[in-house]
Design a protein around this motif. Sequence first.
Motif, PDB file in Angstrom:
ATOM      1  N   LYS A  97     -23.904   0.638  -8.752  1.00 50.63           N
ATOM      2  CA  LYS A  97     -24.389   1.033  -7.608  1.00 50.63           C
ATOM      3  C   LYS A  97     -24.436  -0.174  -6.138  1.00 50.63           C
ATOM      4  N   GLY A  98     -24.015  -1.810  -6.730  1.00 54.47           N
ATOM      5  CA  GLY A  98     -24.372  -2.818  -6.349  1.00 54.47           C
ATOM      6  C   GLY A  98     -25.388  -2.879  -5.916  1.00 54.47           C
ATOM      7  N   VAL A  99     -26.774  -2.377  -7.349  1.00 55.28           N
ATOM      8  CA  VAL A  99     -28.060  -2.816  -6.904  1.00 55.28           C
ATOM      9  C   VAL A  99     -27.923  -4.493  -7.818  1.00 55.28           C
ATOM     10  N   VAL A 100     -26.941  -4.769  -8.562  1.00 52.64           N
ATOM     11  CA  VAL A 100     -26.824  -6.106  -8.691  1.00 52.64           C
ATOM     12  C   VAL A 100     -25.785  -6.450  -9.640  1.00 52.64           C
ATOM     13  N   GLY A 101     -25.590  -7.784  -9.048  1.00 52.16           N
ATOM     14  CA  GLY A 101     -24.596  -9.077  -8.999  1.00 52.16           C
ATOM     15  C   GLY A 101     -24.073  -9.212 -10.178  1.00 52.16           C
ATOM     16  N   VAL A 102     -23.246  -9.287 -10.835  1.00 56.96           N
ATOM     17  CA  VAL A 102     -22.978 -10.657 -11.567  1.00 56.96           C
ATOM     18  C   VAL A 102     -22.298 -11.998 -11.490  1.00 56.96           C
ATOM     19  N   VAL A 103     -22.335 -12.789 -11.992  1.00 60.70           N
ATOM     20  CA  VAL A 103     -21.519 -14.044 -11.628  1.00 60.70           C
ATOM     21  C   VAL A 103     -21.576 -14.654 -12.548  1.00 60.70           C
ATOM     22  N   ARG A 160     -27.966 -15.066  -0.828  1.00 61.50           N
ATOM     23  CA  ARG A 160     -28.062 -14.792   0.762  1.00 61.50           C
ATOM     24  C   ARG A 160     -26.916 -13.576   1.397  1.00 61.50           C
ATOM     25  N   ARG A 161     -25.685 -14.004   0.159  1.00 64.14           N
ATOM     26  CA  ARG A 161     -24.684 -12.476   0.811  1.00 64.14           C
ATOM     27  C   ARG A 161     -25.208 -11.131   0.095  1.00 64.14           C
ATOM     28  N   HIS A 162     -25.784 -10.897  -1.054  1.00 62.29           N
ATOM     29  CA  HIS A 162     -25.981  -9.962  -1.364  1.00 62.29           C
ATOM     30  C   HIS A 162     -27.649  -9.920  -1.391  1.00 62.29           C
ATOM     31  N   GLY A 163     -28.109 -10.424  -0.512  1.00 62.14           N
ATOM     32  CA  GLY A 163     -29.519 -10.034  -0.510  1.00 62.14           C
ATOM     33  C   GLY A 163     -30.360 -10.570  -1.171  1.00 62.14           C
ATOM     34  N   ALA A 164     -30.235 -10.758  -3.025  1.00 66.03           N
ATOM     35  CA  ALA A 164     -31.114 -10.526  -3.827  1.00 66.03           C
ATOM     36  C   ALA A 164     -32.608 -11.598  -3.963  1.00 66.03           C
ATOM     37  N   ARG A 165     -33.346 -10.704  -4.303  1.00 64.24           N
ATOM     38  CA  ARG A 165     -34.996 -10.653  -4.035  1.00 64.24           C
ATOM     39  C   ARG A 165     -35.304 -11.615  -6.325  1.00 64.24           C
ATOM     40  N   ARG A 166     -34.545 -10.665  -7.245  1.00 63.61           N
ATOM     41  CA  ARG A 166     -34.478 -10.935  -8.555  1.00 63.61           C
ATOM     42  C   ARG A 166     -33.418 -11.423  -8.148  1.00 63.61           C
ATOM     43  N   LEU A 167     -33.496 -12.964  -9.338  1.00 62.74           N
ATOM     44  CA  LEU A 167     -32.484 -13.727  -9.631  1.00 62.74           C
ATOM     45  C   LEU A 167     -32.646 -13.879 -11.194  1.00 62.74           C
ATOM     46  N   PHE A 168     -31.418 -13.579 -11.943  1.00 62.63           N
ATOM     47  CA  PHE A 168     -31.746 -14.458 -13.555  1.00 62.63           C
ATOM     48  C   PHE A 168     -30.945 -15.673 -13.724  1.00 62.63           C
ATOM     49  N   GLY A 173     -30.743  -7.450  -7.247  1.00 63.42           N
ATOM     50  CA  GLY A 173     -31.484  -8.491  -7.820  1.00 63.42           C
ATOM     51  C   GLY A 173     -29.561  -9.390  -8.479  1.00 63.42           C
ATOM     52  N   LEU A 174     -29.543 -10.722  -9.131  1.00 65.86           N
ATOM     53  CA  LEU A 174     -28.113 -10.881  -9.343  1.00 65.86           C
ATOM     54  C   LEU A 174     -28.460 -11.778 -10.640  1.00 65.86           C
ATOM     55  N   VAL A 175     -27.364 -11.726 -11.615  1.00 66.63           N
ATOM     56  CA  VAL A 175     -27.568 -11.973 -12.715  1.00 66.63           C
ATOM     57  C   VAL A 175     -26.668 -13.642 -12.707  1.00 66.63           C
ATOM     58  N   PHE A 176     -26.593 -15.109 -12.547  1.00 64.12           N
ATOM     59  CA  PHE A 176     -25.893 -16.647 -13.324  1.00 64.12           C
ATOM     60  C   PHE A 176     -25.686 -16.552 -14.138  1.00 64.12           C
ATOM     61  N   PHE A 179     -36.037  -8.099 -16.875  1.00 59.68           N
ATOM     62  CA  PHE A 179     -36.357  -8.198 -15.160  1.00 59.68           C
ATOM     63  C   PHE A 179     -35.779  -8.077 -14.709  1.00 59.68           C
ATOM     64  N   ILE A 180     -34.361  -8.341 -14.377  1.00 63.93           N
ATOM     65  CA  ILE A 180     -33.274  -8.244 -13.304  1.00 63.93           C
ATOM     66  C   ILE A 180     -33.539  -6.638 -13.501  1.00 63.93           C
ATOM     67  N   CYS A 181     -32.990  -5.454 -14.251  1.00 66.53           N
ATOM     68  CA  CYS A 181     -32.814  -4.469 -14.240  1.00 66.53           C
ATOM     69  C   CYS A 181     -34.276  -3.800 -13.512  1.00 66.53           C
ATOM     70  N   GLN A 182     -34.981  -4.560 -12.762  1.00 64.74           N
ATOM     71  CA  GLN A 182     -36.522  -3.767 -12.336  1.00 64.74           C
ATOM     72  C   GLN A 182     -36.380  -3.658 -10.810  1.00 64.74           C
ATOM     73  N   SER A 183     -34.751  -4.270 -10.200  1.00 59.59           N
ATOM     74  CA  SER A 183     -33.666  -4.334  -9.228  1.00 59.59           C
ATOM     75  C   SER A 183     -33.913  -3.117  -8.452  1.00 59.59           C
TER      76      SER A 183
END
Length: 492
Positions: free
Chosen positions: A326-332, A353-361, A297-300, A287-291
Motif C-alpha cells: 500500500k506504500g505505507v511502509v518503505g524498505v531500503v 523526507r521523500r517517503h514522509g516517514a514518521r516511524r523509522l526502523f 514508516g521506513l525500514v532501513f 513497531f513499524i507495522c503500527q505505521s
Amino acid sequence: MSETDTHVPPGPARVPTGVPGLDAVLEGGLLPRAVYIVQGGPGEGKTILANQICYSWAARGERSLYVTLLAETHHRLLRHLQNMAFMDNRHAGTSVTYESAFDILRTDGLEGVLRYLSRNGKRQQASLIVIDGLFALEENAHSERAFREFINDLSVYADVVGCTILLLTNSKRDSGSPEFTMVDGWLQLGSEEDYSRTYRYLQVRKFRGSGFVAGRHMTAISNAGFRVFPRLEAVTGELESAEMRDQRLSTGAAGLDAIIEGGIPYSSTTLLVGPTGVGKTTLGLSFICQSTVEEPGLVFGFYEDEHRLRRRADALGLELGALIDKGVVGVVHHSPTEFLQDELAEEIIETVRRHGARRLFIDGVDAFKQASVDSQRLGRFLSTLTAILRCEGVTTVFTAELAEIVGGQHGLQFTAVSAIAENIILLRYAELESRLYRTLAILKMRESGFDPYVYEFHLDARGFRLGERMKGTEGVITGRPHRPSPAGEGNE
C-alpha cells in the motif's frame, strides 16, 4: 561611522559546481574570476571532476574550454567519459570545447600558452577554463620566477575577463610552492588504504574570500560521476527542533506498552540491544507495522532484504507485506559492504523526507561502525544523525548487537549509539534450571517512568508478546541468572 551604522556587505556570488556534495563543502560553490588548483595523483578523479563541472555549467547555458597540455588525445578522453551519467554529447564540442596546447607549449613556452588561452577563451566566450597538466608548465618553465609570473598573469586574466580557471595537476609540490600561494583556492584529492579497503577523499586546503568546511570528506567515483560526502556533523548547522508532543507511539508488542507508560515517546531514539537471534528485529518490525497512511514508516536494514522481511513478518502474524504494497511502509536494504557512513546517512535522510516517514526502523546500527573510516567520529556522527531525525519529527528504533556478553566486574558494554539513545531496551537470553528464556528489561526511557523489572517474552505466530515478570531469580541482566538460596542457607 557609528556602530549602529555599520554594514557588512554581502559576500561575493557563488557559482555552483553541480558536483553532489562539493558545493556544501565550498559553502555554495566556486567564486567567479578566480583560479583554483585541483591536485591529486593519477586515478584520483581530477579529470572526471573537472569534466563534470564543465557539463554542469553547460546545462545552465555556460560555455567551457578544456585545454590539455598532455599527449593524450581528446578522442581517448571522451571515450573514457562516455559511461558517465553527466556526459551529454549535445554539449561536447559546442558548450564544452576541447583543445590541445601541447605543441604550443613545446614550441612557444609559457608565454605562447598564455596567448593561446587569451585568444581561444575569448573566441569561445568561456566562463570556465580547465587547464589539464599544470605540471607540464612547471617542467617547461625556464625558472621558478617564470612560472610564478605565468600564474600571476593567469590570475590577472581571470579577473579581467571574468572567467573561472581550474588547474589540474598531479604534482607533489606542497603549500610552500609559489603556485599554491598565488592561486585563490586549492582542492586536494587523495586516497588511502585501511587494511584491505581503499577510500577516496577531498580536502579544501585553501579558499580565498570565503569560509569552507575544513578537513577530509569522503568521495566516490561511479557511473554517476564524482560525488563528495561532506562530514555530516560538519555541514548540518543549527537545527530547528520538531514540535514537542506528549504523544506515545505503540511498539505493537503485546504487553510492552503497558510497562513504558503507553509506548515510545514521540520523536525519540530507542536502542534495542541484545545478542543475535534474540528478537530485536521482530520487535522492530512490530513497531513499524503500527505505521499508517498519515504516519508512514521506513525500514532501513543491512542484513535482511524485503523478501526475507516479508516472510519473517508473515510467520509472526504481522501485516508488513500489506503495508509495503500500500506504500505505507518503505524498505531500503544494503548489504553491509564498503559503504561510507556519510553516504548511508544521506540516503536515510533523503528517503525519510521523500517517503514522509514518521516511524523509522534501522536494523543494524553496527553497520555504521563497519562503514566508518575514522572510528573516533562515530559518536559525533550518530549524535548528529539522530538529532536530524528528531528535528524531522521521526521516531527511530535502532538495533545493536551486544559488544560483549559477560557479567561480574566487566558488566555490559554497548556501542557508541547507547550514549545518544534516549531509550534503551535490553533483550537477553537467560538459562535457568536447564531452560532457555528470552528476557526483556528497560534500562532507560526519556522523561518517563517504566517498570524496573525483568520480563520474559515470547515469539510465535502471534508476534512479540511480553510474558510474566520473572520472579525468584537474580543475575538475569548479567546473563548469569540463578535462584537465590532460601534464608539461612549458603549459596554453594
